[in-house]
Design an enzyme around this catalytic site. Structure first.
Site, PDB file in Angstrom:
ATOM      1  CE  LYS A 195      -3.927  -1.851   2.645  1.00  0.00           C
ATOM      2  NZ  LYS A 195      -4.984  -1.680   1.637  1.00  0.00           N
ATOM      3  CG  ASP A 244      -7.644  -4.889   7.126  1.00  0.00           C
ATOM      4  OD1 ASP A 244      -8.836  -4.587   6.915  1.00  0.00           O
ATOM      5  OD2 ASP A 244      -6.924  -5.456   6.281  1.00  0.00           O
ATOM      6  CG  ASP A 272      -3.910  -4.177  -0.373  1.00  0.00           C
ATOM      7  OD1 ASP A 272      -4.049  -4.563   0.817  1.00  0.00           O
ATOM      8  OD2 ASP A 272      -4.029  -2.995  -0.732  1.00  0.00           O
ATOM      9  NE  ARG A 325     -10.845 -10.058  -2.294  1.00  0.00           N
ATOM     10  CZ  ARG A 325     -11.183  -9.167  -3.220  1.00  0.00           C
ATOM     11  NH1 ARG A 325     -11.565  -9.554  -4.419  1.00  0.00           N
ATOM     12  NH2 ARG A 325     -11.161  -7.869  -2.944  1.00  0.00           N
TER      13      ARG A 325
HETATM   14  N1  BES Z   1      -8.230  -3.773   4.197  1.00  0.00           N
HETATM   15  C1  BES Z   1      -8.361  -3.349   2.863  1.00  0.00           C
HETATM   16  C2  BES Z   1      -9.662  -2.601   2.590  1.00  0.00           C
HETATM   17  C3  BES Z   1      -9.830  -1.270   3.269  1.00  0.00           C
HETATM   18  C4  BES Z   1      -9.434  -0.123   2.632  1.00  0.00           C
HETATM   19  C5  BES Z   1     -10.450  -1.185   4.492  1.00  0.00           C
HETATM   20  C6  BES Z   1      -9.622   1.100   3.241  1.00  0.00           C
HETATM   21  C7  BES Z   1     -10.637   0.031   5.100  1.00  0.00           C
HETATM   22  C8  BES Z   1     -10.228   1.175   4.480  1.00  0.00           C
HETATM   23  C9  BES Z   1      -8.346  -4.568   1.922  1.00  0.00           C
HETATM   24  O1  BES Z   1      -7.578  -5.635   2.332  1.00  0.00           O
HETATM   25  C10 BES Z   1      -7.809  -4.109   0.610  1.00  0.00           C
HETATM   26  O2  BES Z   1      -6.690  -3.695   0.575  1.00  0.00           O
HETATM   27  N2  BES Z   1      -8.632  -4.199  -0.417  1.00  0.00           N
HETATM   28  C11 BES Z   1      -8.257  -3.801  -1.718  1.00  0.00           C
HETATM   29  C12 BES Z   1      -8.735  -4.865  -2.669  1.00  0.00           C
HETATM   30  C13 BES Z   1      -8.168  -4.755  -4.054  1.00  0.00           C
HETATM   31  C14 BES Z   1      -6.676  -4.965  -4.039  1.00  0.00           C
HETATM   32  C15 BES Z   1      -8.837  -5.777  -4.944  1.00  0.00           C
HETATM   33  C16 BES Z   1      -8.932  -2.470  -2.018  1.00  0.00           C
HETATM   34  O3  BES Z   1     -10.037  -2.234  -1.535  1.00  0.00           O
HETATM   35  O4  BES Z   1      -8.320  -1.652  -2.675  1.00  0.00           O
HETATM   36 ZN    ZN Z   2      -7.310  -5.807   4.413  1.00  0.00          ZN
HETATM   37 ZN    ZN Z   3      -5.537  -5.504   1.748  1.00  0.00          ZN
END
Ligand code: BES
Ligand code: ZN
Ligand code: ZN
Length: 507
Positions: free
Chosen positions: A276, A288, A347, A351
Site C-alpha cells: 500500500k 483491519d 492486498d 477474502r
Molecule cells: N483492508 C483493505 C480494505 C480497506 C481499505 C479497508 C480502506 C478500510 C479502508 C483490503 O484488504 C484491501 O486492501 N482491499 C483492496 C482490494 C483490491 C486490491 C482488490 C482495495 O479495496 O483496494
Molecule cells: Zn485488508
Molecule cells: Zn488488503
C-alpha cells in the site's frame, strides 16, 4: 518478549470501567439534571422559566442545542427540535447531553415517552451516553480525567421494572461496542495474532464462552491455505480463534438455531507484495481486524441476553506483510474446502482468510453464516462513511439484518450479488482469482466469498466504509467505530428461522 509493549498494557481497558446506573421514580438529589426540550414546547414545570427568557439567552430548543443553568441547581436543557420521533433520537440526545458537559461525571435524565417501551428507551439512553464518552487512552501518560461515573434515569413508577431490564441491555450493548473499539484501536505491535488469541482466551470465559485456538502447526494440518498464504511473510504466527456459545438452560438442550459468525482479523494490512502507499489510509490498517473484534464483541453479549441459539465464531487472524517469503502474484493457494485461488493482488487478502473461515463454518452446517470484514475500499467509494455494505444470498436473512441495523442505528445498504461480475475473477490456472475488475470491487469481493458458503443462508457485511471516524459525531468517537457489535447482537437475539431455500452458486 515484545520490548515495545509495557507489561501492564491492556488492549481491553473498557472491560475494567463502567458507570453506576440506576433507575428511580423519585427525583434524585445529586447529578447534572438534563431536561429534553422541544422547540417552543413545554418547559419543565418545576423550573421557573419562560420561552421569552430562554430565547434571550439564545436557547430555542433546536436539535442538540443546549443551555446550562447553574443557578437553578445544575440544570441542562437539551433541545430535541420537533421532538423525538424514534427511539434512536433518544440515543442521540443522551450522547449530545454528555458531550455538552464534557467534564460532568453524573447525569440525571428523564426517560421520555418516545413511542417504545421503557426497557428499550433506557437501553438506548445508556448506549448514547456511554458510547459518546468512550475514550481510548490506554497509551497516554495523561489519562482521561472525566469519565462517566453515574447515570440516573427518572421513570414512572410503573416503568421501573422494565427500565431496570434496559440497564442490563444498555450496559451490555455499550460494552460490546467499546470492546470492539478497544481491540481495533490497539496498535499493531500491541496486538498481533498471537497476542490477540491470548486476549480472547483470557476474556471469553467471563462471557460464558469457550475458545479453541489453532496455531500455525494446526492451521497447516487443517489445510487453511488462505490464512497461510497471507501469513507467509510475517514474523508472527497466524491464529485461528474459534469462540463458541451454547445456551445453558435445560429448555435449550436443542438450541433453536445454529448461527456462525466469521470475522476478518488482519492485525495489520500492509498490502503485502502489492504494498500500500504510505498515506493516511495505510496508517489505519491496524484496524483491519475490526470485523473479528466486532464478531468477538457480539459473542460477549449472548449469555447475558439469554440468547437461545448456538453461536460459533471464527476469527481469522494474521498480519499481511511483504518480505522474501511473501506470497507472490501468480501464486496459487488451496483453501480449506479444496478450491484453488490465484493471488493476483496480495492486498486482496481479507477474502483469502475469510474463504478458509467460511469453509470451516460451513462444515458444521449452521442455519446461517454472517461474516464481517473491513474488506474493500470500493465499498467506501460506493457508500461514503455512513453506511456499511450488505450482501446476502437470502432475502429473508438480509431483511432481518436490515431491521437490526435500523434498531442499532448502524446503517447498512444491500448491494447486488450479480453473477455477471464473476467474469472479472476468472483465472487461467486456478478455480478463481482473488482480484476483480477495475470497478465494483465490493461486489466482486462478496461474489468471491459466496464460493465458500455452499447452500447456507449467508450474509456479508463490508464495514470498511464505517471502520473509523476522524472526529466525534454524537456516540461515534474518533478512532475505531466498533460498527456491527450492536447490530449483530440485536440480530441474533431476535433471529427467526429462515424457511426460504438457498441454492449453491459460485463464480
Ligand atoms: N483492508 C483493505 C480494505 C480497506 C481499505 C479497508 C480502506 C478500510 C479502508 C483490503 O484488504 C484491501 O486492501 N482491499 C483492496 C482490494 C483490491 C486490491 C482488490 C482495495 O479495496 O483496494
Ligand atoms: Zn485488508
Ligand atoms: Zn488488503
Amino acid at each position: 518478549m515484545n520490548v515495545f509493549v509495557a507489561k501492564n498494557f491492556s488492549p481491553v481497558p473498557s472491560l475494567a470501567v463502567s458507570p453506576n446506573i440506576t433507575v428511580t421514580a423519585q427525583e434524585p438529589e445529586s447529578g447534572l439534571r438534563v431536561y429534553f426540550v422541544q422547540e417552543g414546547g413545554q418547559l419543565p414545570a418545576n423550573l421557573d422559566l419562560s420561552w421569552d427568557q430562554l430565547e434571550e439567552w439564545g436557547f430555542t430548543g433546536k436539535k442538540h442545542e443546549h443551555l446550562f443553568l447553574p443557578a437553578a441547581g445544575s440544570i441542562l436543557l437539551l433541545g430535541v427540535g420537533s421532538g423525538m420521533e424514534s427511539a434512536c433520537d433518544l440515543r442521540d440526545a443522551t450522547a449530545a447531553a454528555v458531550l455538552a458537559m464534557p467534564k460532568a461525571q453524573s447525569f440525571v435524565f428523564d426517560i421520555p415517552d418516545c413511542g417504545s417501551c421503557a426497557r428499550r428507551r433506557t437501553q438506548l439512553a445508556i448506549e448514547g451516553a456511554m458510547l459518546a464518552r468512550y475514550n481510548w487512552d490506554a497509551l497516554k501518560a495523561k489519562k482521561y480525567e472525566h469519565p462517566l461515573r453515574d447515570l440516573t434515569f427518572v421513570v414512572q413508577e410503573e416503568d421501573l421494572e422494565l427500565a431496570q431490564k434496559g440497564i442490563l441491555r444498555g450496559r451490555l450493548y455499550a460494552r460490546a461496542t467499546s470492546l470492539a473499539r478497544d481491540l481495533t484501536n490497539t496498535p499493531p505491535r500491541h496486538l498481533n495474532a498471537v497476542d490477540y488469541a491470548k486476549v480472547v482466551e483470557e476474556i471469553a470465559p467471563s462471557f460464558g464462552l469457550t475458545t479453541e485456538i489453532f496455531d500455525k502447526e494446526k492451521i497447516i494440518e487443517m489445510g487453511l491455505g488462505g490464512v497461510l498464504g497471507v501469513n507467509a511473510a510475517s514474523d508472527q504466527e497466524p491464529r485461528v480463534i474459534c469462540v463458541r456459545y451454547v445456551p445453558e438452560h435445560a429448555q435449550t438442550k436443542n438450541p433453536q438455531a445454529k448461527i456462525a459468525l466469521v470475522g476478518k482479523g488482519i492485525t495489520y494490512d500492509s498490502g503485502g507484495i502489492s504494498l500500500k502507499p504510505s498515506n493516511a489510509s495505510h496508517a489505519l490498517m491496524k484496524m483491519d481486524m475490526e470485523g473479528s473484534a466486532v464478531v468477538l464483541s457480539t459473542m460477549s453479549t449472548l449469555r447475558d441476553l439469554g440468547v437461545q441459539h448456538e453461536v460459533v465464531a471464527w476469527l481469522m487472524c494474521t498480519d499481511n506483510m511483504p518480505s522474501g517469503k511473501a506470497t507472490k502474484l501468480g501464486d496459487v493457494l488451496t483453501i480449506r474446502n479444496g478450491k484453488t485461488v490465484e493471488v493476483k493482488n496480495t492486498d486482496a487478502e481479507g477474502r483469502l482468510v475469510l474463504a478458509d473461515g467460511l469453509a470451516l463454518a460451513v462444515e458444521e452446517k449452521p442455519d446461517v453464516i454472517v461474516d464481517v470484514a473491513t474488506l474493500t475500499g470500493a465499498a467506501m467509494a460506493a457508500l461514503g462513511t455512513e453506511t456499511a455494505a450488505l450482501f446476502s444470498n437470502s432475502d429473508s436473512l438480509a431483511e432481518q439484518l436490515e431491521r437490526a441495523a435500523v434498531r442499532a442505528d448502524e446503517r447498512v445498504w444491500r448491494m447486488p450479488l450479480d453473477h455477471r461480475y464473476c467474469r472479472h475473477m476468472k483465472s487461467l490456472v486456478a478455480d478463481i482469482s482473488n482480484m476483480g475488475g477495475p470497478y465494483g470491487g465490493a461486489i466482486t469481493a462478496a461474489l468471491f466469498l459466496e464460493n465458500f458458503v455452499e447452500n447456507i443462508h449467508w450474509a456479508h457485511l463490508d464495514i470498511a466504509p464505517v471502520m473509523s471516524y476522524e472526529s466525534q459525531q454524537l456516540w461515534l468517537t474518533p478512532g475505531a467505530s466498533g460498527f456491527g457489535a450492536r447490530l449483530l447482537s440485536d440480530f441474533i437475539e431476535k433471529f427467526e428461522t429462515l424457511d426460504e431455500d438457498v441454492v449453491e452458486v459460485g463464480c
